[in-house]
Design a protein around this motif. Structure first.
Motif, short mmCIF file in Angstrom:
data_model
loop_
_atom_site.label_atom_id
_atom_site.label_comp_id
_atom_site.label_asym_id
_atom_site.label_seq_id
_atom_site.Cartn_x
_atom_site.Cartn_y
_atom_site.Cartn_z
N PRO A 14 -14.46 -3.95 -0.89
CA PRO A 14 -13.05 -3.64 -0.63
C PRO A 14 -12.26 -4.74 0.06
CG PRO A 14 -14.41 -2.71 1.10
CD PRO A 14 -15.35 -3.43 0.17
N LEU A 15 -12.90 -5.85 0.44
CA LEU A 15 -12.22 -6.86 1.25
C LEU A 15 -10.97 -7.41 0.58
CD1 LEU A 15 -15.20 -8.91 2.76
CD2 LEU A 15 -13.72 -7.26 3.91
N LEU A 16 -11.08 -7.70 -0.70
CA LEU A 16 -9.93 -8.29 -1.39
C LEU A 16 -8.96 -7.23 -1.89
CD1 LEU A 16 -9.97 -11.26 -3.83
CD2 LEU A 16 -8.79 -9.18 -4.48
N THR A 17 -9.51 -6.16 -2.48
CA THR A 17 -8.63 -5.17 -3.12
C THR A 17 -7.72 -4.46 -2.12
OG1 THR A 17 -10.42 -3.54 -2.99
CG2 THR A 17 -10.22 -4.78 -5.04
N THR A 18 -8.20 -4.22 -0.91
CA THR A 18 -7.36 -3.52 0.07
C THR A 18 -6.23 -4.38 0.59
OG1 THR A 18 -8.96 -4.14 1.80
CG2 THR A 18 -9.18 -1.94 0.83
N SER A 19 -6.31 -5.69 0.38
CA SER A 19 -5.24 -6.58 0.84
C SER A 19 -4.30 -6.98 -0.30
CB SER A 19 -5.84 -7.84 1.48
OG SER A 19 -6.52 -8.61 0.49
N THR A 20 -4.50 -6.36 -1.46
CA THR A 20 -3.67 -6.69 -2.63
C THR A 20 -3.09 -5.40 -3.18
OG1 THR A 20 -5.28 -8.46 -3.09
CG2 THR A 20 -3.61 -8.03 -4.77
N SER A 21 -1.99 -4.94 -2.61
CA SER A 21 -1.44 -3.63 -2.92
C SER A 21 -0.89 -3.52 -4.34
CB SER A 21 -0.34 -3.26 -1.92
OG SER A 21 0.69 -4.23 -1.95
N ASP A 22 -0.49 -4.63 -4.94
CA ASP A 22 0.10 -4.57 -6.29
C ASP A 22 -0.92 -4.79 -7.40
OD1 ASP A 22 -0.24 -7.18 -5.47
OD2 ASP A 22 1.60 -7.92 -6.41
N MET A 23 -2.21 -4.69 -7.08
CA MET A 23 -3.26 -4.76 -8.09
C MET A 23 -3.96 -3.40 -8.13
SD MET A 23 -6.26 -7.62 -8.59
CE MET A 23 -7.02 -7.30 -6.98
N GLU A 24 -3.87 -2.73 -9.25
CA GLU A 24 -4.36 -1.35 -9.35
C GLU A 24 -5.88 -1.27 -9.29
OE1 GLU A 24 -4.16 2.50 -12.43
OE2 GLU A 24 -2.99 0.66 -12.86
N THR A 25 -6.37 -0.28 -8.57
CA THR A 25 -7.79 0.05 -8.53
C THR A 25 -7.96 1.51 -8.93
OG1 THR A 25 -7.67 0.60 -6.18
CG2 THR A 25 -8.33 -1.65 -6.75
N ASN A 26 -9.17 1.88 -9.34
CA ASN A 26 -9.40 3.28 -9.71
C ASN A 26 -9.87 4.07 -8.49
OD1 ASN A 26 -12.17 2.72 -9.41
ND2 ASN A 26 -12.49 2.43 -11.60
N LYS A 27 -10.23 5.32 -8.71
CA LYS A 27 -10.59 6.18 -7.58
C LYS A 27 -11.87 5.75 -6.87
CE LYS A 27 -13.00 9.62 -10.47
NZ LYS A 27 -13.03 11.04 -10.88
N TRP A 28 -12.67 4.90 -7.52
CA TRP A 28 -13.90 4.40 -6.89
C TRP A 28 -13.69 3.05 -6.22
CZ3 TRP A 28 -14.13 6.24 -12.06
CH2 TRP A 28 -14.66 7.52 -12.19
N GLY A 29 -12.48 2.52 -6.30
CA GLY A 29 -12.19 1.25 -5.67
C GLY A 29 -12.39 0.03 -6.55
#
Length: 472
Positions: free
Chosen positions: A406-421
């Motif tokens: 989650p380190l990168l994805t949580t700091s990139t709000s405009d990049m979509e992730t699914n329910k599992w991250g």
């Protein structure tokens, strides 16, 4: 020799291996590999199909019949260059890819006899090239025609290395950003020395650096720098291949006892930080006499075999399903059993037991049986009433899967992730919902194979090339 072997039916050539009683006490590679004569003999088994199914089973579409035919002729330099056209990590793939379910699984010979040993031949060719200092001349020529476009590759695992290799060959300025102090990703921190020597990974990375790829370690994208900041620094496109290294546990009573740890930590300490050399190195690692590994994938096999090499007296693998459903490669299961590791199948832990000091002493388990199929079509494991039993153990390694980093994805709000991250990316191109950013490998699909991650990297590199030339 070739005419002679055509007249006689040649059996699949097996690689010689270390004796199980010797190898379970060291971290040296188990198989020794082919020599030239054996490789040519195995290559002679290929019937050179006009429509080769083996290529359909290869996620990066290596021209398998062509490279095998070159091996048969003794042209090993030609063979490695043929592989390099599609695969930038052949020494790795020849060792850890599940050929039995991919290229070899599609081999026509396999319908009546054993398939051609494609993986063993790929390993031989790659090792020969390294030992004889053969370089990828075609890629070197392409990479000299650099453009002004810059690409950042976040993560140096198999998908990231593939993207870097493909784009440097297309003439782009490529920089890899790696969070750890050594490049290689899961190839370095996840897979043990006895299955994939780290000098092999280093050699593959060194070849990319020779082509012009820049590698920056200790660079945690998402923490010390964001994707937007990378764009501000002048990068024109970004590939995210950070893997799925978030440990998973089973949430059982007693799971916080001393002596229970994730396979991620256990293998990272051993492989990347070389804890097996302690105290020569500064990294300690828990060692147990009675070790239990929960799970039955390749990571579980790696953990169990590592525990044996670290001095365990007994190592058990506990898995709630049947042998036929074990996700590990058959070769890894075979090697584990040869080394004395016991399989406790259709068995599930229910509780961990500790002493007054909070240290693990044992585990409560139940036996299972396969019931009716679930939504996936697999028969659901069901507890057998009254089958409870106790298993002594002083170290448990949990290898039941991992989640999205989650380190990168949580700091990139405009990049979509699914329910599992996991990052949402186009299956064909790797494009994410953030302009100029692609993603692939485990951070998109969840834990998968090295070669499938490389396949995703190849598709992304082609898409990135089109974007850098023609726009989004």
């Amino acid at each position: 020799m070739v005419d002679k072997v055509k007249k006689e039916k040649v059996a699949r050539q097996q690689m010689k291996e270390q004796d199980p009683n010797v190898r379970k006490k060291n971290f040296q590679e188990v198989p020794f590999g082919y020599d030239l004569e054996t490789a040519q003999l195995e290559a002679s088994r290929c019937i050179q199909c006009k429509s080769p199914n083996c290529m359909k089973g290869c996620p990066v579409s290596v021209n398998i019949p062509a490279f095998i035919n070159l091996v048969k002729q003794g042209d090993i330099e030609g063979a490695i260059n043929k592989i390099w056209e599609k695969n930038s990590l052949p020494a790795v793939c020849g060792r850890v890819c599940p050929q039995e379910s991919q290229c070899e699984g599609e081999c026509i010979l396999g319908k009546k006899e054993e398939p051609v040993a494609i993986g063993n031949l790929e390993r031989f060719v790659a090792d020969y090239a390294r030992e004889h200092n053969i370089s990828n001349s075609s890629a070197s020529c392409k990479s000299n025609s650099e453009t002004k476009k810059k690409v950042a590759v976040v993560g140096s695992g198999p998908s990231g290395l593939t993207v870097a290799g493909d784009l440097i060959a297309k003439g782009y300025d490529v920089t890899i950003k790696e969070a750890f102090h050594k490049p290689g990703g899961v190839l370095v921190y996840g897979i043990p020395e006895f299955r994939l020597p780290k000098e092999i990974v280093s050699a593959e990375v060194a070849m990319l650096e020779k082509l012009g790829v820049k590698v920056e370690c200790n660079s945690v994208v998402g923490q010390i720098v964001s994707l937007d900041e990378l764009f501000e620094q002048g990068f024109d496109a970004i590939y995210v291949g950070v893997g799925a290294g978030l440990p998973k546990f089973m949430n059982l009573p007693g799971e916080n006892l001393i002596g229970i740890l994730s396979a991620n930590e256990y293998l990272t300490r051993t492989n990347l930080m070389k804890a097996y050399l302690f105290p020569k190195v500064d990294t300690p690692i828990p060692k147990g006499k009675n070790v239990v590994v929960l799970g039955a994938g390749n990571v579980a096999m790696d953990s169990a075999r590592t525990a044996m090499r670290l001095g365990a007296e007994n190592v058990k693998i506990v898995y709630r399903r049947s042998r036929e459903e074990m996700p590990a490669r058959k070769a890894e299961i075979h090697h584990a059993e040869e080394e004395g590791i016991e399989l406790f199948l259709l068995t599930n832990p229910t509780k961990f037991i500790g002493d007054e000091k909070g240290r693990l002493t044992g585990m409560e388990c139940v036996k299972m049986e396969l019931g009716e199929p679930d939504e996936s079509g697999r028969r659901r494991p069901v507890v057998i009433k009254g089958s409870d039993f106790h298993m002594d153990c002083d170290l448990v390694i949990v290898a039941v899967g991992s989640g999205a980093n989650p380190l990168l994805t949580t700091s990139t709000s405009d990049m979509e992730t699914n329910k599992w991250g996991y990052i949402v990316a186009d299956e064909e191109t790797g494009k994410t919902t953030k302009r100029g950013v692609w993603a692939g490998g485990d951070i998109v699909t969840g834990a998968a194979t090295v070669i499938s991650a490389m396949g995703a990297g190849r598709q992304a590199a082609d898409s990135m090339d089109k974007y850098l030339k023609f726009g989004w």
